[in-house]
Design an enzyme around this catalytic site. Structure first.
Site, PDB file in Angstrom:
ATOM      1  N   ASP A  78       0.836  -1.203   0.000  1.00  0.00           N
ATOM      2  CA  ASP A  78       0.000   0.000   0.000  1.00  0.00           C
ATOM      3  C   ASP A  78       0.874   1.259   0.000  1.00  0.00           C
ATOM      4  O   ASP A  78       1.943   1.270  -0.594  1.00  0.00           O
ATOM      5  CB  ASP A  78      -0.923  -0.041   1.228  1.00  0.00           C
ATOM      6  CG  ASP A  78      -2.262   0.617   0.991  1.00  0.00           C
ATOM      7  OD1 ASP A  78      -2.286   1.853   0.898  1.00  0.00           O
ATOM      8  OD2 ASP A  78      -3.278  -0.092   0.889  1.00  0.00           O
ATOM      9  N   HIS A 100      -3.575   6.069   3.835  1.00  0.00           N
ATOM     10  CA  HIS A 100      -4.363   4.932   3.371  1.00  0.00           C
ATOM     11  C   HIS A 100      -3.869   3.591   3.916  1.00  0.00           C
ATOM     12  O   HIS A 100      -4.647   2.775   4.432  1.00  0.00           O
ATOM     13  CB  HIS A 100      -4.336   4.919   1.842  1.00  0.00           C
ATOM     14  CG  HIS A 100      -5.248   3.943   1.195  1.00  0.00           C
ATOM     15  ND1 HIS A 100      -4.878   2.644   0.928  1.00  0.00           N
ATOM     16  CD2 HIS A 100      -6.512   4.068   0.739  1.00  0.00           C
ATOM     17  CE1 HIS A 100      -5.877   2.016   0.332  1.00  0.00           C
ATOM     18  NE2 HIS A 100      -6.884   2.855   0.205  1.00  0.00           N
ATOM     19  N   SER A 113     -11.170  -0.467  -0.936  1.00  0.00           N
ATOM     20  CA  SER A 113      -9.921  -0.497  -0.169  1.00  0.00           C
ATOM     21  C   SER A 113     -10.170  -0.841   1.286  1.00  0.00           C
ATOM     22  O   SER A 113      -9.340  -1.464   1.946  1.00  0.00           O
ATOM     23  CB  SER A 113      -9.218   0.869  -0.216  1.00  0.00           C
ATOM     24  OG  SER A 113      -8.429   1.023  -1.354  1.00  0.00           O
TER      25      SER A 113
END
Length: 808
Positions: free
Chosen positions: A180, A224, A529
């Site tokens: 990620d 994220h 996600s």
């Protein structure tokens, strides 16, 4: 005729996100003389351009994992020797090329920067098997700031994680790789999940896979990966699905949350070698194609025993919107759901003769907080946009805040109202139309249209400053599919995607604060996600409970025990390509005694014009119990299609304890008796009270995938442009149209045609354009929008570019 055609396809013109990448059309030659064979090129590159492009080069020499699973021996030294030989050959054949990353474990080859017009030399180099584009990947997060709520219920218990913890399964001893934007491994809810070895940063090429911090000159900070990691394994103020799992972080998406294929493949390879048991890739692009270097790497990771989980994409709700790597053949692709919630009707009253028909509940922190307003009267106070400073000097204690939409997120307005002492809020729109529902607001919040909101303002000006509420329970809405969640099928393989679904709307998890004095950061995000790490965490819990299971046992267990979701709009199950096998349930999966593999499959395309077409397939039934079981199997299809689809397989099957039995299937379809289209069904396997429904699909005639999904143009200067488009299955006919752009960037009048072409292969196509129409007319200076039209077989499609193009 042309005007009629344009008019017919105007409803199909949709805006798409355009990003820079390269062509991917399968091109190869087989002469029967291996010395004359060219490697496969996944794309129609602009081979006349000397512009440098990055590609992924796959070698004929098998990767270590690929060779292993074909029963062959392979070594790093042998691969290095083969790779060096090809690299030298490429260097000799090209004027300028640069090798970037090298791979040998799950992918055999290297990434390369090379002038586009020298790619033919690359294809002719001995030892090269295929060349793929080095595409861009971004996080699959939906940015809808106004709708974020930090007060959502915990999603991990909803899928049964806490029940698994009560059974003693928390993911302990299982390694989960987070591929990620990096992870804030110093976060107090995550630091205990990391060992001394943290993972690797492929953006900066060092051993510190931390998120991009604020102030990085290369781009925006990221949060994220930390959010994803928290959903998997947070173990502090909040708990992830597998709170005792060990985390490994691999930073492949840099500032702003974007990165390239070469880093993603490198991370997959390293995670496998680092001993990961599960990997999560909450990233993707918008291309519906299964044949990418990333997919090859994921398939090999699964073959090597690593459960690969990836997000399905956020381009829903239409079919065919799944993007790579969610299109992978083997990895578990995940769609996003919204958790159940109660729906209430609300009406408000200020004075006789004044009605507010648009009144609706927008959000609330709890049922009790909302129903406490029922039949009570409160003073209301106007506080403008509802920023914290708008409440200063105003008495809101025990009152209702009247707020206009704009500037700030809905949840921030509600939070400011709560902090000021208000017991509720009314938010009215600043434009025509309605506003979205936002579960979990800090105070009960009623929403109004702009028209009704102005009525309230008039009442306030007239001295009528009290409002009463009538709140009534309407219904409970169960778990539902998120509208943004991408849908399958996958072009070429025709596979159902996603495989499963999991909560992905307004998920609260860990985020970095970039502030050592205040390290506990939490935030709400939504997207596939956020759904994928629920499944990755579930896989970790399942592996702890069943350490002898392989990747396909884990995948089948999650799919076979998933809960089918009902679309409240229709009262029927969501389509297979919306929810996959359904929403995961952790305990049911880890306690499964029977597995059917694969957990879903497509019978493919049936297009025989006369007579019946027969296809043969196979599935497995695995008996995990300690006693023999007898299974009954049958196929069912919805509607009239069942009359013309005959599936023959064993009706009854005995499987001994701990054994797996293969079952042959013959599918016979009389396509001439059916309308072209997409048909759904189930393989239903029953044993006693246990029933497993395996989603199945088939196509009659040509599948209706979009014949063109992307168009854009790169300005080269002096009104010269390079037009690129993506054709998932190629095109028999292809055109580029041009429209005037409206001031707000929309489609104006149709101007004319830019180019015609035909017989194009699947993937990207490039065309040079000098700003003229096909009849030679030079477009006057102004702003324009291009649209691509493609026809393949008897189906056609059109799509508009997302960016405005300027002719000077």
């Amino acid at each position: 005729m042309k005007q009629k055609l344009i008019a017919a396809f105007m409803p199909l013109l949709v805006l798409v996100l355009v990003f820079s990448t390269f062509a991917t059309n399968g091109v190869s030659a087989n002469t029967g003389n291996e010395n004359l064979e060219l490697a496969t090129l996944q794309g129609d590159f602009d081979l006349s351009s000397s512009k440098a492009v990055k590609v992924m080069v796959e070698l004929q020499e098998e990767s270590i994992v690929g060779a292993k699973h074909k029963g062959k021996k392979q070594s790093k030294q042998n691969l290095k020797s083969a790779r060096d030989k090809v690299k030298k050959e490429v260097a000799d054949r090209t004027s300028k090329s640069k090798v970037e990353r090298e791979y040998d474990y799950v992918f055999s080859g290297f990434s390369l920067e090379i002038p586009a017009n020298e790619i033919p030399s690359l294809l002719a180099a001995p030892g090269v098997k295929a060349v793929y584009p080095n595409v861009e990947y971004t996080t699959t997060e939906v940015v809808m700031e106004e709708e974020f709520s930090p007060e959502m219920v915990d999603s991990a218990p909803f899928i049964g994680s806490n029940e698994a913890w009560d059974l003693g399964f928390t993911g302990e001893g299982v390694k989960v790789a987070i591929i990620d934007t990096g992870v804030d491994y110093t976060h107090p809810d995550l630091d205990q999940n990391f060992d001394d070895y943290l993972g690797w940063d492929f953006v900066d090429n060092d051993a510190d896979p931390q998120e991009t911090p604020k102030g990085d000159p290369r781009g925006a900070e990221t949060t994220h990966g930390t959010h994803v990691a928290g959903t998997v394994a947070a173990n502090g103020q909040i708990k992830g699905v597998a709170p005792d799992a060990t985390l490994l972080a691999y930073r492949v998406l840099g500032p702003g949350g974007s990165g390239s294929t070469e880093n993603v493949v490198a991370a997959i390879e390293r995670a496998v070698q680092d001993g990961a048991d599960v990997m999560n890739l909450s990233l993707g692009n918008s291309l519906n194609s299964p044949d990418w270097a990333t997919s090859i790497a994921l398939d090999q990771a699964m073959a090597e025993g690593v459960v690969a989980v990836t997000s399905n994409g956020n381009s829903g709700p239409n079919n065919w919107t799944v993007g790579s790597p969610g299109t992978s053949r083997e990895a578990i692709s995940v769609g996003a759901t919204q958790l159940p919630y109660n729906v209430y009707d609300a009406s408000i009253f200020t004075s006789e003769g004044v009605e507010y028909p648009s009144s609706k509940v927008q959000g609330f922190p709890s049922d009790e907080a909302l129903t406490d307003l029922d039949e009570n009267e409160y003073e209301f106070v106007y506080v403008g946009l509802g920023a914290s400073q708008d409440f200063e000097g105003k008495d809101l204690e025990g009152k209702i805040a009247l707020i206009i939409r704009g500037e700030y997120p809905f949840v921030d307005k509600a939070t400011a109202a709560k902090n000021a002492g208000a017991v509720g809020a009314i938010i009215y729109n600043n434009v025509a139309g309605e506003m979205p529902e936002v579960p979990g607001m800090a105070v009960p919040t009623i929403m109004l249209t702009n028209e009704d909101g102005l009525k309230l303002q008039e009442e306030l000006a007239a001295g009528n400053n009290t409002v009463s509420f009538d709140i009534e329970f309407n219904q409970t809405v169960g778990e539902t599919m998120a509208g943004f969640s991408s849908r399958g099928p996958v072009v070429d393989t025709w596979m159902i995607k996603p495989d499963v679904s999991a909560p992905g709307v307004n998920i609260v998890s860990t985020v970095p604060t970039f502030d050592p004095a205040n390290p506990h950061g939490y935030g709400a995000k939504q997207g596939t996600s956020m759904a994928a790490p629920h499944v990755a965490g579930a896989a970790a819990v399942i592996l702890e409970a069943n350490p002898e299971w392989g990747v396909y046992e884990v995948k089948s267990a999650l799919m076979n025990t998933a809960e089918k979701l009902i679309d409240p709009a229709t009262g029927e199950e969501y389509a297979h390509n919306s929810q996959g096998a359904g929403s995961i349930r952790v305990v049911d999966a880890l306690q499964a005694e029977t597995l059917v593999n694969p957990g879903s499959y497509s019978f493919g395309v049936f297009d025989k014009k006369k007579g019946k077409q027969v296809e043969r397939q196979q599935f497995e039934i695995q008996n995990l119990s300690n006693k023999a079981k007898k299974y009954n199997m049958e196929f069912s299809f919805k509607g009239e299609v069942g009359k013309h689809v005959k599936v023959s397989t064993s009706k009854n099957l005995r499987v001994n304890p701990g054994k797996t039995q293969k079952v042959n299937v013959n599918v016979q379809v009389n396509a001439s008796k059916l309308e072209p289209g997409y048909y759904e069904g189930h393989l239903v396997v029953t044993e006693g009270d246990t029933e497993i429904q395996v989603p199945t699909i088939l196509f009659v005639g040509q599948p209706d995938y979009p014949r063109v999904t992307m168009v854009g143009a790169t300005a080269l200067g002096n009104n010269e442009f390079e037009i690129y488009s993506y054709l998932p299955g190629g095109a028999d006919e292809f055109e580029i149209w041009v429209f005037k752009a409206t001031p707000d960037g929309g489609l104006g009048d149709y101007v004319g045609d830019v180019l015609y072409d035909a017989d194009l292969g699947k993937g990207y196509n490039y065309h040079d354009w000098d700003g003229t129409l096909v009849d030679g007319t030079q477009l006057p200076a102004g702003d324009y929008i291009l649209a691509a039209y493609a026809k393949k077989g008897n189906l056609d499609y059109a799509v508009a570019a997302g960016d405005v193009l300027t002719i000077e």
